[in-house]
Design a protein around this motif. Structure first.
Motif, short mmCIF file in Angstrom:
data_model
loop_
_atom_site.label_atom_id
_atom_site.label_comp_id
_atom_site.label_asym_id
_atom_site.label_seq_id
_atom_site.Cartn_x
_atom_site.Cartn_y
_atom_site.Cartn_z
N ARG A 75 -9.75 -11.30 -0.09
CA ARG A 75 -9.50 -10.18 -0.99
C ARG A 75 -10.24 -8.92 -0.51
O ARG A 75 -9.68 -7.81 -0.52
CB ARG A 75 -9.93 -10.55 -2.41
CG ARG A 75 -9.57 -9.49 -3.46
CD ARG A 75 -9.88 -9.93 -4.87
NE ARG A 75 -11.29 -10.25 -5.06
CZ ARG A 75 -11.76 -11.47 -5.27
NH1 ARG A 75 -10.93 -12.50 -5.31
NH2 ARG A 75 -13.05 -11.68 -5.44
N ARG A 78 -8.50 -7.49 2.60
CA ARG A 78 -7.28 -6.77 2.24
C ARG A 78 -7.61 -5.40 1.65
O ARG A 78 -6.94 -4.39 1.92
CB ARG A 78 -6.46 -7.58 1.24
CG ARG A 78 -5.12 -6.94 0.88
CD ARG A 78 -4.38 -7.70 -0.21
NE ARG A 78 -4.08 -9.06 0.21
CZ ARG A 78 -4.63 -10.14 -0.35
NH1 ARG A 78 -5.51 -9.98 -1.33
NH2 ARG A 78 -4.31 -11.33 0.06
N ASN A 79 -8.68 -5.37 0.85
CA ASN A 79 -9.05 -4.11 0.20
C ASN A 79 -9.51 -3.07 1.22
O ASN A 79 -9.06 -1.92 1.18
CB ASN A 79 -10.15 -4.39 -0.83
CG ASN A 79 -10.57 -3.14 -1.57
OD1 ASN A 79 -9.74 -2.41 -2.10
ND2 ASN A 79 -11.88 -2.88 -1.60
N GLY A 238 -1.14 -10.67 -3.41
CA GLY A 238 -2.21 -10.42 -4.39
C GLY A 238 -2.09 -11.22 -5.66
O GLY A 238 -2.73 -10.86 -6.66
N TYR A 253 -2.50 -11.97 -11.31
CA TYR A 253 -3.04 -11.20 -10.19
C TYR A 253 -4.38 -11.79 -9.75
O TYR A 253 -5.19 -12.22 -10.58
CB TYR A 253 -3.21 -9.74 -10.58
CG TYR A 253 -1.93 -8.96 -10.66
CD1 TYR A 253 -1.32 -8.46 -9.51
CD2 TYR A 253 -1.31 -8.72 -11.89
CE1 TYR A 253 -0.13 -7.75 -9.57
CE2 TYR A 253 -0.12 -8.01 -11.97
CZ TYR A 253 0.46 -7.53 -10.81
OH TYR A 253 1.64 -6.83 -10.88
N GLU A 254 -4.61 -11.80 -8.45
CA GLU A 254 -5.89 -12.30 -7.93
C GLU A 254 -7.06 -11.43 -8.37
O GLU A 254 -8.14 -11.92 -8.66
CB GLU A 254 -5.85 -12.34 -6.40
CG GLU A 254 -5.19 -13.56 -5.81
CD GLU A 254 -5.36 -13.61 -4.31
OE1 GLU A 254 -5.63 -12.53 -3.71
OE2 GLU A 254 -5.23 -14.69 -3.73
N ASP A 255 -6.86 -10.13 -8.39
CA ASP A 255 -7.94 -9.23 -8.72
C ASP A 255 -8.46 -9.50 -10.13
O ASP A 255 -7.67 -9.66 -11.09
CB ASP A 255 -7.48 -7.77 -8.63
CG ASP A 255 -7.22 -7.35 -7.18
OD1 ASP A 255 -7.78 -8.02 -6.29
OD2 ASP A 255 -6.46 -6.40 -6.96
#
Length: 851
Positions: A75, A78-79, A238, A253-255
């Motif tokens: 994560r 990706r960010n 995501g 969502y993963e976030d």
């Protein structure tokens, strides 16, 4: 024998302090509370096996940490690449190499991507090594041009160590919320936490509260697609699929929109409209603002509340929630809602913890254990004290006074240390009662010899104390070596046994020599006897001339045969291994309405499909021991098996009194550590005796001790006695006891080598054994007087331990008296030269200096 005011003051001071420190531990709770403030508070703590409670050994889940860290790393990568630098990428995870691989859509952006990824480097501090940093990530590139980010082994280990430290505080907070008293929470190595909670018998609830991660997160639900569709078509970028409490799945969502770290309070409550238990929560200021923003921007959308990767509820946001409060609803009972509130208030564990060892003791069983231990102790004390008076008269009274003070000092030392007294610890004290008079017997027998050689009473008393001291130190130190190894290599109750045994050995050096000599001095100045009548009873008359060496070949042949049988039984028949070594669950149940029916219990458990289940009588006619193999599926499956057994037996009036569950990982470690402990003990003793005597004595001592170990192990195999962790304790204690006898005989052989330089070696060894056999038989009998009550009254938990100790002590006497001498000859022990200037005789040549 001269009067020393300083010595009298020291003895009086030690005795008074010992009584004052030890006494409060034996007073009722209400009396303890009313004691004056200047008195020491009771520091002795009863172990779980004596007061009931739960014991859990938890281990950080390494695979879970790596999996979570890789997910976070993916994560974060990706960010920094897509969101912050606009670099297109496709990230894959490889758990086998603990790595993520990044494939760039535009390879020309590789330098920029490498720079961005290196910003993710995390240096973990290592407090144990001066605060040096450990880099968590390693960066590289594959042959096909993909960038790789890998978790380093050192980084994983350091993160696990840090997470254990954080977990200690969370666990302590959770247990404090339960309102229990005197919990013990300790770190065990880099990856484990030991939790002991006295008086808390619901191990399942305790385990759920302690081991549950309780990581609360809030995620937006992905709109327009179900979890099943996403799994069939491919997950949108995501997103992730999580299970729900009712067995379905949600695509979220993963976030993390909001984390549980923003919670400041959580309380169980009741939803009046729906009539169900819920958990109300409250955010801090920052969390309230974030929560308000999320609910304001997503009215009409679903919002998932996730606990430990399981969706508890996913309601539709009806309106903005700006007050910073909310509630969690799910399939809660009143109790489960209360437990969840406890978890959320205490905070989430930084990592999941697996239960690798679990022991639960019912309070009633703890009371029975105390009663059994006290009974064994009182009976042993009465037998030993009575025998010493019968055997030595007033001299036995001197020894008994020293013995009583010795026991008081053991309890005082345990109290000062804040030690935990366990049932094996009580066994250690009882065994010390039998062993403590050994030094007095050594001194008294030496006095008798000196008097027979023509010395006056005063000279005999003085020489008896002086010339026995070296032998006392040697024999006590060999036992102390075994106790120290047992403490550092053992765990739990076994360490309790090692502590009491070690303290008893140290305190007996003071009481049996200093205290007894002071009493004898006072008596001598008052009575002034012309002759010393020390012994009134003996098993073997003085002046025996048993030709041990003439029968040695037959004895050695018998020992070889017995050793071969023992080794053969161990190899072909094997052992009745306890769960300490094979893993699984042991459950002690008691029938509340009369004797138990073992056949009926087997019948009730046959249909549960738990694999191998052993049912046997255990202790009293009402008790039954059920042993279940380790279940596939880990700790949860083991606990489910215990629940099935409880439910199956409940209808027939059986109640569970004790459970022990040990994972395969821990059982393998215990077996290995037990083997290493025996080897280390033998090596240490070999070095010590080599240093104090000669190499022949050292090798002979280790050989005879190994012989005793083989015999005792053969006993376990041939009789089917359960071989568990306490059996290792028995073997290591026998190492000390066996060497105690061997050292006494070897010491006399060494002394006679200087005294009778022309005597043939077989005759000299016979003489030495006959000179010491009176003492050996008496001290061995006092040890048996302590061990037999433990066998009869110490309880079933200690049965295999005490039987092995009793058998081993008899074998130890046999080997020390009969086997040790021929081995010395075979190892090449030589007579001393008549020339005192030769290197072999440059030791102290005066008769009175030998020890």
């Amino acid at each position: 024998m001269q009067h020393s005011p300083i010595r009298a003051i020291i003895i009086l001071l030690v005795a008074v302090l010992g009584i004052v420190i030890a006494m409060p531990n034996f007073l009722p709770k209400d009396v303890q509370a009313s004691l004056p403030g200047w008195l020491p508070k009771p520091g002795l703590v009863l172990g779980l096996d004596l007061q009931g409670g739960s014991h859990l050994l938890l281990e950080v889940d390494r695979s879970g940490i790596v999996e979570q860290r890789l997910s976070d790393l993916r994560r974060d990568a990706r960010n920094v690449l897509a969101n912050q630098n606009g670099i297109g990428n496709l990230i894959t995870t490889d758990p086998a190499t603990n790595s993520i691989y990044i494939e760039l859509t535009d390879p020309s952006q590789k330098p920029q991507a490498e720079t961005a990824l290196r910003g993710l480097q995390n240096t973990l501090s290592n407090v144990m090594f001066g605060g040096t940093g450990v880099e968590e990530l390693a960066f590289g590139e594959t042959a096909d041009g993909k960038l790789s980010v890998t978790l380093t082994p050192e980084g994983i280990t350091q993160r696990m160590s840090s997470l254990v430290a954080q977990s200690l505080e969370v666990i302590r907070s959770r247990i404090d919320e339960l309102g229990t008293t005197e919990p013990s929470i300790q770190r065990q190595g880099d990856t484990r936490v030991l939790v002991q909670v006295p008086g808390f018998g619901d191990s399942q609830r305790l385990k759920n509260i302690i081991s549950q991660t309780a990581r609360l997160t809030f995620h937006m639900v992905y709109p327009g697609m179900s979890a099943e569709q996403a799994e069939a078509q491919g997950l949108p970028a995501g997103t992730m699929v999580l299970p729900t409490q009712d067995g379905t799945k949600e695509l979220v969502y993963e976030d993390v929109a909001l984390g549980g770290e923003s919670l400041v309070d959580a309380q169980p409550s009741y939803d009046q409209q729906r009539g169900i238990p819920v958990v109300s929560f409250k955010f801090d200021t920052r969390g309230a603002i974030t929560f308000g923003e999320i609910t304001s921007q997503n009215v009409g959308k679903r919002f998932a509340i996730v606990l430990d990767d399981t969706v508890i509820t996913a309601p539709v946001i009806q309106q903005p929630i700006t007050g910073g409060t909310g509630q969690i609803s799910g399939n809660f009972t009143t109790a489960s809602a209360n437990d969840l509130a406890v978890l959320l208030r205490a905070g989430a564990l930084p990592a999941s913890l697996d239960v690798v060892e679990e022991r639960t003791v019912d309070a009633s069983l703890g009371a029975d254990s105390i009663r059994a231990g006290l009974t064994a102790g009182v009976v042993a004390a009465v037998l030993v004290v009575g025998f010493m008076v019968i055997a030595y008269g007033v001299w036995g009274v001197f020894a008994n006074v020293s013995l009583v003070l010795n026991v008081i000092l053991i309890f005082a030392a345990l109290s000062l240390m804040g030690a935990t007294l366990t049932l094996p610890g009580i066994a250690g004290i009882v065994l010390t009662i039998g062993m403590a008079v050994d030094a007095n017997v050594l001194i008294y027998e030496r006095m008798r010899e000196e008097q027979r050689s023509g010395k006056s009473p005063l000279q005999a008393i003085t020489a008896g104390f002086e010339r026995a001291w070296g032998t006392i130190v040697d024999s006590h130190l060999t036992q102390l070596v075994a106790a120290v190894v047992l403490y550092f290599m053992g765990s739990g109750p076994v360490q309790g046994f090692a502590v009491t045994l070690g303290l008893g050995i140290l305190t007996s050096l003071f009481t049996s020599y200093t205290v007894t000599s002071y009493q004898v001095g006072l008596w001598y100045r008052r009575v002034r006897p012309k002759t010393l009548k020390i012994q009134h009873f003996r098993f073997i008359p003085d002046g025996t001339k048993i030709p041990f060496m003439k029968i040695s070949r037959y004895v050695i042949a018998l020992s070889i045969i017995m050793s071969v049988i023992s080794v053969g039984a161990a190899y072909f028949k094997g052992f009745n291994l306890g769960i300490d070594f094979v893993g699984g669950t042991a459950i002690e149940v008691q029938h509340t309405e009369g004797p138990a029916d073992v056949g009926r219990v087997r019948e009730l458990l046959d249909g549960l499909e738990l694999g191998e289940v052993q049912v046997q009588g255990f202790g009293t006619p009402e008790d039954v021991l059920v042993r279940v193999q380790a279940q596939e599926g880990g700790q949860d499956a083991d606990q489910a098996a215990v629940t099935k057994i409880r439910d199956a037996l409940a209808g027939d009036q059986y109640e569970i009194r004790r459970t022990e569950a040990v994972s395969g990982t821990v059982s393998g470690e215990l077996a290995w550590k037990g083997t290493i402990a025996v080897i280390i003990a033998l090596a240490c003793i070999l070095v010590y005796i080599w240093f104090r005597f000669e190499w022949q004595f050292a090798l002979a001592a280790v050989t005879t001790t190994s012989h005793d170990i083989i015999m005792t192990i053969g006993l376990f195999s041939l009789t089917g006695l359960e071989f568990n962790l306490s059996s290792i304790a028995a073997v290591l204690t026998l190492v000390g006891l066996s060497l105690n006898e061997t050292v006494v005989v070897s010491d006399r052989i060494r002394e006679n080598l200087r005294k009778h330089r022309k005597m043939p070696l077989p005759e000299l060894i016979d003489l030495s054994i006959n000179q010491t056999i009176v003492r050996t038989s008496l001290t061995q009998f006092t040890v048996l007087l302590a061990l037999v009550p433990l066998v009869l009254f110490g309880g079933e938990v200690l049965r295999s331990f005490t039987i092995a100790m009793t058998f081993g002590s008899l074998v130890g006497m046999y080997s020390s008296v009969i086997v040790n001498g021929p081995i010395l000859i075979n190892f090449g022990l030589k007579q001393k030269s008549d020339d005192p200037t030769t290197p072999a005789n440059k030791e102290k040549s005066t008769d009175g200096a030998t020890v």
